[in-house]
Design an enzyme around this catalytic site. Sequence first.
Site, PDB file in Angstrom:
ATOM      1  CB  SER A 153      -0.866   0.005   1.256  1.00 31.31           C
ATOM      2  OG  SER A 153      -1.420   1.281   1.448  1.00 31.31           O
ATOM      3  CG  ASP A 194      44.039  -8.119  -9.603  1.00 32.70           C
ATOM      4  OD1 ASP A 194      43.819  -7.394  -8.599  1.00 32.70           O
ATOM      5  OD2 ASP A 194      43.152  -8.438 -10.413  1.00 32.70           O
ATOM      6  CG  HIS A 220      41.402 -11.650  -5.900  1.00 35.70           C
ATOM      7  ND1 HIS A 220      40.339 -12.333  -6.452  1.00 35.70           N
ATOM      8  CD2 HIS A 220      41.448 -10.446  -6.537  1.00 35.70           C
ATOM      9  CE1 HIS A 220      39.792 -11.585  -7.400  1.00 35.70           C
ATOM     10  NE2 HIS A 220      40.435 -10.442  -7.470  1.00 35.70           N
ATOM     11  CB  ILE A 254      36.677 -15.231  -5.318  1.00 30.37           C
ATOM     12  CG1 ILE A 254      36.818 -13.734  -5.617  1.00 30.37           C
ATOM     13  CG2 ILE A 254      35.439 -15.497  -4.499  1.00 30.37           C
ATOM     14  CD1 ILE A 254      35.730 -13.193  -6.512  1.00 30.37           C
ATOM     15  N   GLY A 276      39.554 -13.735 -11.874  1.00 26.03           N
ATOM     16  CA  GLY A 276      38.988 -14.222 -13.143  1.00 26.03           C
ATOM     17  C   GLY A 276      40.103 -14.483 -14.155  1.00 26.03           C
TER      18      GLY A 276
HETATM   19  P1  NAI Z   1     -12.031  -5.114   0.650  1.00 27.62           P
HETATM   20  O1  NAI Z   1     -12.348  -4.924   2.099  1.00 27.62           O
HETATM   21  O2  NAI Z   1     -13.082  -4.839  -0.319  1.00 27.62           O
HETATM   22  O3  NAI Z   1     -11.468  -6.546   0.428  1.00 27.62           O
HETATM   23  C1  NAI Z   1     -10.752  -7.260   1.377  1.00 27.62           C
HETATM   24  C2  NAI Z   1     -11.377  -8.613   1.549  1.00 27.62           C
HETATM   25  O4  NAI Z   1     -10.555  -9.399   2.407  1.00 27.62           O
HETATM   26  C3  NAI Z   1     -12.753  -8.559   2.179  1.00 27.62           C
HETATM   27  O5  NAI Z   1     -13.686  -9.172   1.330  1.00 27.62           O
HETATM   28  C4  NAI Z   1     -12.600  -9.299   3.502  1.00 27.62           C
HETATM   29  O6  NAI Z   1     -13.718 -10.054   3.866  1.00 27.62           O
HETATM   30  C5  NAI Z   1     -11.414 -10.196   3.211  1.00 27.62           C
HETATM   31  N1  NAI Z   1     -10.729 -10.598   4.411  1.00 27.62           N
HETATM   32  C6  NAI Z   1     -10.413  -9.832   5.489  1.00 27.62           C
HETATM   33  N2  NAI Z   1      -9.784 -10.578   6.412  1.00 27.62           N
HETATM   34  C7  NAI Z   1      -9.670 -11.836   5.908  1.00 27.62           C
HETATM   35  C8  NAI Z   1      -9.073 -13.031   6.388  1.00 27.62           C
HETATM   36  N3  NAI Z   1      -8.503 -13.088   7.591  1.00 27.62           N
HETATM   37  N4  NAI Z   1      -9.131 -14.115   5.608  1.00 27.62           N
HETATM   38  C9  NAI Z   1      -9.730 -14.087   4.397  1.00 27.62           C
HETATM   39  N5  NAI Z   1     -10.330 -12.975   3.902  1.00 27.62           N
HETATM   40  C10 NAI Z   1     -10.280 -11.859   4.648  1.00 27.62           C
HETATM   41  O7  NAI Z   1     -10.756  -4.192   0.367  1.00 27.62           O
HETATM   42  P2  NAI Z   1      -9.927  -3.895  -0.957  1.00 27.62           P
HETATM   43  O8  NAI Z   1      -9.796  -2.445  -1.067  1.00 27.62           O
HETATM   44  O9  NAI Z   1     -10.381  -4.657  -2.086  1.00 27.62           O
HETATM   45  O10 NAI Z   1      -8.487  -4.397  -0.486  1.00 27.62           O
HETATM   46  C11 NAI Z   1      -7.804  -5.488  -1.042  1.00 27.62           C
HETATM   47  C12 NAI Z   1      -6.367  -5.395  -0.626  1.00 27.62           C
HETATM   48  O11 NAI Z   1      -5.764  -4.246  -1.207  1.00 27.62           O
HETATM   49  C13 NAI Z   1      -6.117  -5.268   0.853  1.00 27.62           C
HETATM   50  O12 NAI Z   1      -4.972  -6.031   1.194  1.00 27.62           O
HETATM   51  C14 NAI Z   1      -5.853  -3.817   1.051  1.00 27.62           C
HETATM   52  O13 NAI Z   1      -5.075  -3.561   2.192  1.00 27.62           O
HETATM   53  C15 NAI Z   1      -5.127  -3.489  -0.211  1.00 27.62           C
HETATM   54  N6  NAI Z   1      -5.161  -2.079  -0.569  1.00 27.62           N
HETATM   55  C16 NAI Z   1      -6.287  -1.491  -1.054  1.00 27.62           C
HETATM   56  C17 NAI Z   1      -6.289  -0.169  -1.382  1.00 27.62           C
HETATM   57  C18 NAI Z   1      -7.446   0.459  -2.007  1.00 27.62           C
HETATM   58  O14 NAI Z   1      -7.321   1.623  -2.421  1.00 27.62           O
HETATM   59  N7  NAI Z   1      -8.564  -0.224  -2.132  1.00 27.62           N
HETATM   60  C19 NAI Z   1      -5.120   0.671  -1.133  1.00 27.62           C
HETATM   61  C20 NAI Z   1      -3.965  -0.029  -0.703  1.00 27.62           C
HETATM   62  C21 NAI Z   1      -4.014  -1.359  -0.417  1.00 27.62           C
END
Ligand code: NAI
Length: 739
Positions: free
Chosen positions: A151, A512, A517, A532, A535
């Site tokens: 992120s 060298d 070395h 090493i 070469g």
């Molecule tokens: P989202 O909340 O829509 O999707 C995340 C999903 O992960 C959810 O459906 C949730 O139920 C599931 N989840 C949470 N804990 C879980 C677990 N222990 N086991 C299995 N599933 C689990 O969020 P989004 O935005 O789609 O995020 C996806 C990834 O992208 C995340 O890792 C988030 O941190 C990352 N991210 C998203 C950004 C954004 O702008 N949307 C920005 C930077 C990173």
Amino acid sequence: MSAPLRFDGKVVLVTGAGGGLGREYALAFAERGACVVVNDLGGDIKGGGKSSSAADKVVEEIKAKGGKAVANYDSVEDGEKLVQTALDAFGRIDILINNAGILRDRTFGRTSDLDWDLIHRVHLRGSFLVTRAAWNHMKNQKFGRIIMTSSAAGIYGNFGQGNYSAAKMGLVGLANTLAIEGRKYSIHCNTIAPTAGSRLTQTVMPPDLLESLKAEYVAPLVLWLCHEQCQETGSLFEVGAGWIGKLRWERTPGCIIRRRNQAMTPEAVRQSWDRICDFSSATKPATIQESLSTLVEVLSKVDTEEGVVPNPTSAMASAVSDGNSPLAAVGQKLPEMVFSYSHTQCILYALGVGMSTREPDHLKFLYEGHEDFSCLPTFGVIPAQASMMEGGLGSIPGFNFDLSRLLHGEQYLELYKPLPTSGKLVSQAAIADVLDKGSGAVILLDVHTYSGKDLLCYNQFSLFIVGAGGFGGKRTSDKAKSTMSPPDRAPDAVMTDETTRDQAALYRLSGDWNPLHIDPSFAAMGGFKTPILHGLCSFGFAARHVLKQYANNDVSKFKAIKVRFVKPVLPGQSLQTEMWKEGIRIHIQCKVKETGAVVLSGAYVDLHCAEDSVSPEKPAEAGGLQSDLVFEEIGRRIQTLGAELVKKVNAIFAWEITKGGSAAAQWTIDLKTGTGSLHKGPYSGKADVTMTLSDEDFMDVVLGKLNPQKAFFAGKLKVRGNIMLSQKLETILKDYAKL
Ligand code: NAI
């Protein structure tokens, strides 16, 4: 390359695929033929609760469109169960998208243990556990694609997201190492930092923006990174709004503030602060080796009191402080260098490259009283290297590379006369060309060494300067002496020699003095377990193997050698030289016997004549053309098979053979008239096709090492007339590969 990217037969596991970005990936992979495991715990945004509905809904969506998917409702903390679902349903796992995530934003002072732990458990530990469960399956099948989701909050920091930032950057570090460990199994691991509207971002983004930053603008990058065509690994991308960018590290040249035998003080740090932080000549280190090599260089500089403040001698690579391009260095000369030596240096060198009194035929290189006392041909690198090291590349005006990043990439040596066993030699060195290889610059340094007015030998050093590329120069040069691949058959001869524990300690006495070395702590800083071997020491071993095998140790038969340095050798390991004889050219490849690692590649030795290769009536003396022999043989075949070939081919082919860039011979094969004929020199009739190529390339075509079509596109073969006829060349030439 224009075919659509498909994932048929591939099994993809997407974690947290019940909504947001994960759902988008799952749908996109399924639409392109993949079998998808849709994982989602179905809890709330903070990591509380669970439900199966989120995953089920996405599976239904995929199935409704005719795709293949199964649901999994476990938490990523149960990594094994997720992967087991993929194995149970589809029998394998090829692609893993670590995407599941939650948020527990708090300013740092208010972050509880639970806020910290839950975030780490889902993002960092969860990704670790699922990836570990998949890893061995990918390793065994020698294919895998893994995505980590980081992120911008981690890369840049973000108010109130200390827990999340830390976990997200942890994933970048994990991916960097997985990329290295996975490389040899074709497991690629990349990281994305996406931005998209989802339930995670709805609290931090205005609704309009949320709406326009669609998840479908992120998925295409993920799909490409996971396709088998994509070779990217260990990289970090920002992606969102339909834009994709790649990130990497940048580092200031910094400066050395420690002085030999003096304490290092915080005041000295303060005094140099601006320079430490000055990015104007920044480099882009990409590996831990690059990072460590800087420290090794620093130690040696401090030791010799070079480059220490207040006047550091070296600015770092890639930037050019005086506004010149590195190309301005082309043609610049190094100060002339005089090198005096006696039989002692010749003998020391011979011992350095492994000669021993154990072998009776080595005595002529080890005993100055021997009636045939000779200097080994590869001793020719020693005076040339002295000119480079002592005269100094650093003395070139406007040449602003940091020499600590210098790697010896390749070496070419050509002898015009056998080297005397003592004398005073003068070397003149000049920068023949500077190439831009992207990740670095290659300097071609030509050194001509004279004894009085006589040119004795010519060296070309190819020096790679890590991180100094990207200045807009060309990638190749016609001045470069190229390496050559060996023929595709078992070697004709193999010679093995042990190096001793003290081989490098002995070899360095020839001039060298790099501590890498000899000094274990220097070697350790460079990432090596022990010092090493040089070469050029392995180079000396390989050359004398050829000299013995094909020239009966007669130094007057040795003409030239070219090698590429691939991997280091440790003193005490055995060097194995594989040799392939192709006329007067002996292709070589040198390996460490114990590990099988190739250490010298693309290498060859050219002899003036090989002991057992040349028929007495037709010596291929220096300057003679190898192609002559082939044409003469073709002429003989035409006398017996001409009528048949005329029927098959029905065309007149003309060749213009060049040597060293100028016209050297003309041949015409008439396979149209009568029973066919061969003509040497100017031809009165009209050829259907005329081909111009060098003697060497002609031989490569004949030996099947160079495909004529490829040679044409590479600019090695020029064709006038009916180009399609060149396809018939193989009919004429293929039988001659045995020559
Ligand atoms: P989202 O909340 O829509 O999707 C995340 C999903 O992960 C959810 O459906 C949730 O139920 C599931 N989840 C949470 N804990 C879980 C677990 N222990 N086991 C299995 N599933 C689990 O969020 P989004 O935005 O789609 O995020 C996806 C990834 O992208 C995340 O890792 C988030 O941190 C990352 N991210 C998203 C950004 C954004 O702008 N949307 C920005 C930077 C990173």
